[in-house]
Design an enzyme around this catalytic site. Sequence first.
Site, short mmCIF file in Angstrom:
data_model
loop_
_atom_site.label_atom_id
_atom_site.label_comp_id
_atom_site.label_asym_id
_atom_site.label_seq_id
_atom_site.Cartn_x
_atom_site.Cartn_y
_atom_site.Cartn_z
N TYR A 17 0.82 -1.21 0.00
CA TYR A 17 0.00 0.00 0.00
C TYR A 17 0.86 1.27 0.00
CZ TYR A 17 -4.32 -2.53 0.70
OH TYR A 17 -5.40 -3.34 0.53
N TYR A 144 -14.50 -4.57 3.30
CA TYR A 144 -13.12 -4.99 2.99
C TYR A 144 -12.91 -6.40 3.53
CZ TYR A 144 -8.14 -5.51 2.62
OH TYR A 144 -6.91 -6.00 2.30
N ASP A 236 -17.04 -12.36 8.97
CA ASP A 236 -15.61 -12.06 8.83
C ASP A 236 -15.18 -11.32 10.09
OD1 ASP A 236 -13.10 -11.15 8.33
OD2 ASP A 236 -13.51 -10.38 6.31
N LYS A 265 -5.53 -11.80 11.87
CA LYS A 265 -5.10 -10.65 12.67
C LYS A 265 -4.82 -11.02 14.14
CE LYS A 265 -6.19 -6.95 9.69
NZ LYS A 265 -7.28 -6.90 8.71
C1 LIG Z 1 -7.43 -7.32 7.25
C2 LIG Z 1 -8.71 -7.94 6.90
C3 LIG Z 1 -8.79 -8.98 5.95
C4 LIG Z 1 -7.59 -9.46 5.19
O1 LIG Z 1 -6.61 -10.03 6.01
P1 LIG Z 1 -5.10 -10.12 5.49
O2 LIG Z 1 -4.41 -10.95 6.53
O3 LIG Z 1 -4.59 -8.72 5.44
O4 LIG Z 1 -5.11 -10.77 4.16
C5 LIG Z 1 -10.01 -9.55 5.71
N1 LIG Z 1 -11.12 -9.13 6.36
C6 LIG Z 1 -11.09 -8.14 7.26
C7 LIG Z 1 -12.34 -7.75 7.97
C8 LIG Z 1 -9.90 -7.50 7.56
O5 LIG Z 1 -9.88 -6.50 8.44
#
Ligand SMILES: *Cc1c(COP(=O)(O)O)cnc(C)c1O
Length: 428
Positions: A17, A144, A236, A265
Site C-alpha cells: 500500500y 473490505y 468475517d 489478525k
Molecule cells: C485485514 C482484513 C482482511 C484481510 O486479512 P489479510 O491478513 O490482510 O489478508 C479480511 N477481512 C477483514 C475484515 C480484515 O480487516
Amino acid sequence: MQKSLSERDQAVIWHPYTQMQTAPAPVALVRGEGALLFDEQGNRYIDATSSWWVNIHGHAHPYITQKLAEQAAKLHHAIFAGYTHEPAVALAEQLLPVLPGKQAKVFYSDNGSTAVEVTLKMTIQYWRNKGIERKKILAFHNAYHGDTFGAMSVSARSVFTRAFDDFLFEVNFIDTPTEENIERLLEEVALLAPDTAAFIFEPLVQGAGGMLMYSPAVFDRLLAFCRERGILLIADEIMTGFGRTGTNFAMEQVQTPPDMITLSKGLTGGTIAMGISTCTQEIYDAFLSHDKLKTLFHGHSFTANPLTCAIALASLELFLQPESLANRERINARHRQFAVELAYHDDVRNVRTLGTILAFEIETGEADGYVNNLAGFLADFFRERRIMLRPLGNTLYILPPYCITDAELDEVYQSILDMLREYGKKWE
Ligand SMILES: *Cc1c(COP(=O)(O)O)cnc(C)c1O
C-alpha cells in the site's frame, strides 16, 4: 560509511500500500515491547493501531516467546494432508467452544485473505454438492475482506481495486442496516435470496472501510431474514475477533448465529500470520461423500504450521485471562471519556467508540484534494511525535494493543488534541 537499514531497504524492497516514488524512507524497527516499538536510533514509538490491528497483547510477549521456543525445539513444520500434530488439534479444541454459533470444524490457512477465500469456496461448493443452484454472494457496500481476487471481489470496488475491477466476479452489494433503511434492505434481500449462496460481512464495524459502525439490533434483523431464506452467513471476524468490539467476538452481540467465521489478525497475537475458517457441522457434512468431486480441493503448503498453531494457542490463553478483559474494559472507559472531549472540537465529526476502538472524521472543508493534503499532514505530524497512527482517508482511529498503559494512552490522546490545534490553525 555503513548504510542505515532504511537505506538498504530502499535499494531492495517494495512495501505494501505504498507509492514508492513519493513515500519517505521507512522507519527501521529493531525491537518491540508491550505497546512500544524502537527504531535503529533507539527512538520509541507508541503502536496505537496494534500494527495493522494484529498485536492484541503488544510486542514480544514473553509467554508467546516461550511457547514459540518450546514448539521450535520439537517440530517446525510438517505436511498437513494425511498427517496431524498436537498444536493444530489443541488449538481447534480450545478455539471452537469459544466461537459464536455452533462451529464444528477448523480449516487452517495463511492469512485473512486466504481465510476468506476458503469460506467462499466452501459456501459455493456446499450448494453445488447439494445440487442446488445458488451462485451469488451478498456483501456490504464499503466492505473490505482482503486483497486476493476472491476477497477483492466481495469487497467494495474502490481506488484500491480499480486496476483489477474487470477481473473480479460479480457480487450483490447492500447498505449496512439502519432503522431507516432496514425495510428496504429486507425487500432487496428477498429478491436476491433464491440465487444467493452466502452473505459475507464484517460484524458491527467495517474496518478498512473507515471504522464504520452499525447497530447490532437492526443487523440481527437482517441476519435472521437471510437465515430464514437459506443464505449462509459468513462472519468475517478478522478485525473484530478477539475482543475488539467489547465482546470476545462481535457476533456475540446478535442472536442469529453465523454458519462460518473467518479469523486472522488477532488470532496469533500478531506474531506469525495465520488464517482460520470455521464452519458448522451441516456445512462440513455436505462435503462427505464417496464421490471425489465433493472434496474441498484447497490447501496451502504451510497449512496448520505447528509453530503458528502453538503461538495462536498461547495467544488464546492470554486472551481468555481476566487481565485481558480488564484491560479491554479500561481502554473502553478511557476511550469514551476522550470521545466526549473530542466531540467538542470544531474540526471533529462523528466520534464513535466500540470496545477498544475509537474513531472520528476530521473536517476537510469543501476544497477538492484536501483529503490528500490532510493525509500528508497527519502522516508528518504523528511521525514526528512518534505515535503510530495511520488514518483511513479523513478517518482517524485508535485501536491499541490491550496492554497499552494509561500513560501511553494519554500520550496518544494528547497527540491527537495537539494535532487538531495545529490543524485548526490552517483555517485561520
Ligand atoms: C485485514 C482484513 C482482511 C484481510 O486479512 P489479510 O491478513 O490482510 O489478508 C479480511 N477481512 C477483514 C475484515 C480484515 O480487516
